[in-house]
Write an enzyme that holds these catalytic residues in place. Structure first.
Site, short mmCIF file in Angstrom:
data_model
loop_
_atom_site.label_atom_id
_atom_site.label_comp_id
_atom_site.label_asym_id
_atom_site.label_seq_id
_atom_site.Cartn_x
_atom_site.Cartn_y
_atom_site.Cartn_z
N SER A 19 0.87 -1.19 0.00
CA SER A 19 0.00 0.00 0.00
C SER A 19 0.90 1.23 0.00
O SER A 19 2.10 1.13 0.31
CB SER A 19 -0.84 -0.01 1.28
OG SER A 19 -1.50 1.21 1.49
N TYR B 148 -2.25 -1.42 10.51
CA TYR B 148 -2.27 -1.69 9.07
C TYR B 148 -0.95 -1.27 8.45
O TYR B 148 -0.33 -2.02 7.69
CB TYR B 148 -3.44 -0.91 8.45
CG TYR B 148 -3.60 -1.09 6.95
CD1 TYR B 148 -4.22 -2.22 6.42
CD2 TYR B 148 -3.15 -0.11 6.06
CE1 TYR B 148 -4.38 -2.37 5.05
CE2 TYR B 148 -3.31 -0.25 4.69
CZ TYR B 148 -3.92 -1.39 4.18
OH TYR B 148 -4.08 -1.53 2.82
N1 LIG Z 1 -8.76 -0.26 -1.22
C1 LIG Z 1 -7.69 0.45 -0.95
O1 LIG Z 1 -7.77 1.70 -0.85
C2 LIG Z 1 -6.34 -0.20 -0.78
C3 LIG Z 1 -5.20 0.62 -0.78
C4 LIG Z 1 -3.95 0.05 -0.65
C5 LIG Z 1 -3.83 -1.33 -0.51
N2 LIG Z 1 -4.95 -2.11 -0.49
C6 LIG Z 1 -4.76 -3.55 -0.34
O2 LIG Z 1 -5.30 -4.20 -1.48
C7 LIG Z 1 -5.69 -5.55 -1.12
C8 LIG Z 1 -7.09 -5.81 -1.65
O3 LIG Z 1 -8.02 -4.98 -0.97
P1 LIG Z 1 -9.35 -4.43 -1.66
O4 LIG Z 1 -9.17 -2.97 -1.83
O5 LIG Z 1 -9.70 -5.25 -2.84
O6 LIG Z 1 -10.40 -4.62 -0.46
P2 LIG Z 1 -11.46 -5.78 -0.16
O7 LIG Z 1 -11.79 -5.65 1.28
O8 LIG Z 1 -12.55 -5.73 -1.14
O9 LIG Z 1 -10.64 -7.13 -0.42
C9 LIG Z 1 -9.91 -7.80 0.57
C10 LIG Z 1 -10.25 -9.28 0.45
O10 LIG Z 1 -9.46 -10.01 1.39
C11 LIG Z 1 -10.30 -10.99 1.97
N3 LIG Z 1 -9.80 -11.44 3.26
C12 LIG Z 1 -9.79 -10.78 4.45
N4 LIG Z 1 -9.30 -11.57 5.41
C13 LIG Z 1 -8.99 -12.76 4.83
C14 LIG Z 1 -8.44 -13.97 5.31
N5 LIG Z 1 -8.13 -14.15 6.60
N6 LIG Z 1 -8.25 -14.99 4.43
C15 LIG Z 1 -8.58 -14.83 3.12
N7 LIG Z 1 -9.12 -13.70 2.61
C16 LIG Z 1 -9.31 -12.68 3.46
C17 LIG Z 1 -11.65 -10.30 2.09
O11 LIG Z 1 -12.70 -11.23 2.30
C18 LIG Z 1 -11.73 -9.55 0.76
O12 LIG Z 1 -12.31 -10.34 -0.25
C19 LIG Z 1 -5.54 -5.63 0.38
O13 LIG Z 1 -4.32 -6.26 0.72
C20 LIG Z 1 -5.49 -4.17 0.81
O14 LIG Z 1 -4.82 -3.99 2.04
C21 LIG Z 1 -6.19 -1.57 -0.62
#
Ligand SMILES: NC(=O)c1ccc[n+]([C@@H]2O[C@H](COP(=O)([O-])OP(=O)(O)OC[C@H]3O[C@@H](n4cnc5c(N)ncnc54)[C@H](O)[C@@H]3O)[C@@H](O)[C@H]2O)c1
Length: 243
Positions: free
Chosen positions: A138, A151
């Site tokens: 991130s 986080y």
């Molecule tokens: N959305 C943002 O602004 C953002 C920014 C930077 C980084 N990220 C990172 O991107 C990645 C994807 O996030 P996203 O934005 O698609 O959000 P999201 O919440 O839609 O996706 C995260 C997914 O991880 C799954 N998950 C959570 N705990 C889990 C576990 N114990 N085992 C298996 N799956 C699990 C959730 O069910 C979900 O489907 C993450 O690592 C997040 O930290 C997101």
């Protein structure tokens, strides 16, 4: 020729959001995917939408057995050559409101999950003749991020783990790189108030929150042979937010 013909990619946390966008794009480019997630209903629906090129496995990334099952499912579809450590949780609290339980919960899912995942796929990737691992960090792993101490700790850890693993795995023909998304329009950021969202938006030189597809395109680049000489690299996908 499609870049992902003959490639099988395992995506953790792939039932929705960025992981789901990556699964759709990979299949559109001829690849096969195993979607792991704790969200069974959404994961199964996505796999059904994508047809024979996709399979869902219920996977909690904190459990080694679940990783082993996910890897076995991927190998049953062909050689496992790609993995996206995408699963993550984000429960933003500043330092003084973060208790040990919240800190450990982030560490278990975001950091231990990534560690177990990298370890679990290596033997399968060796059998396939090499591979590419993409760890989703991130901008919170590149600079101080407001109000999200636990986080941030895990996303900085992923950045370091990526580089250490890249050095260890290069002789095996396995590349490891990290992606650093800025704010992306997924369920994860629904926790923000309108005011918090406005603060994030004001920090983005390109003036818009990113889309899951913006990140997915960069992930596919790192999974593909287009990035064959890249390992240990960190790629920001953030509209300039980390500058
Ligand atoms: N959305 C943002 O602004 C953002 C920014 C930077 C980084 N990220 C990172 O991107 C990645 C994807 O996030 P996203 O934005 O698609 O959000 P999201 O919440 O839609 O996706 C995260 C997914 O991880 C799954 N998950 C959570 N705990 C889990 C576990 N114990 N085992 C298996 N799956 C699990 C959730 O069910 C979900 O489907 C993450 O690592 C997040 O930290 C997101």
């Amino acid at each position: 020729m499609a870049r992902f013909t003959d490639k099988v990619v395992l995506i953790s946390g792939g039932a929705r959001g960025q992981g789901a966008a990556e699964a759709r794009m990979l299949v559109a480019e001829g690849g096969r995917v195993v979607i792991g997630d704790v969200l069974e209903e959404q994961g199964r629906a996505l796999a059904a939408e994508l047809g024979a090129a996709a399979r869902f496995v219920r996977q909690d990334v904190t459990r080694l057995e679940d990783w082993q099952e996910a890897v076995a499912a991927a190998e049953a579809m062909g050689g496992l050559t790609g993995m996206v450590n995408n699963a993550g949780i984000y429960v933003p609290k500043p330092l003084m409101q973060t208790d040990a339980e919240l800190f450990e919960r982030h560490m278990r899912v975001n950091q231990l999950g990534c560690f177990l995942g990298m370890q679990a796929v290596v033997p399968a990737m060796e059998r396939a003749g090499g591979g590419s691992i993409v760890n989703i960090s991130s901008t919170a792993g590149l600079r101080g991020s407001p109000g999200a101490l636990a986080y941030s700790a895990t996303k900085w850890a992923l950045r370091g783990m990526t580089k250490a693993a890249a050095v260890d795995l290069a002789p095996k023909g396995i590349r490891v790189n990290s992606i650093h998304p800025g704010p992306i329009e997924t369920d994860m950021v629904k926790v923000w108030s309108n005011e918090q969202r406005a603060v994030r938006l004001a920090q983005i030189p390109m003036g818009r929150i990113g889309l899951a597809e913006d990140v997915a395109r960069a992930v596919l680049f790192l999974l593909s042979d287009d990035s064959a000489y890249m390992t240990g690299a960190e790629l920001s996908v953030d509209g300039g937010a980390s500058l």
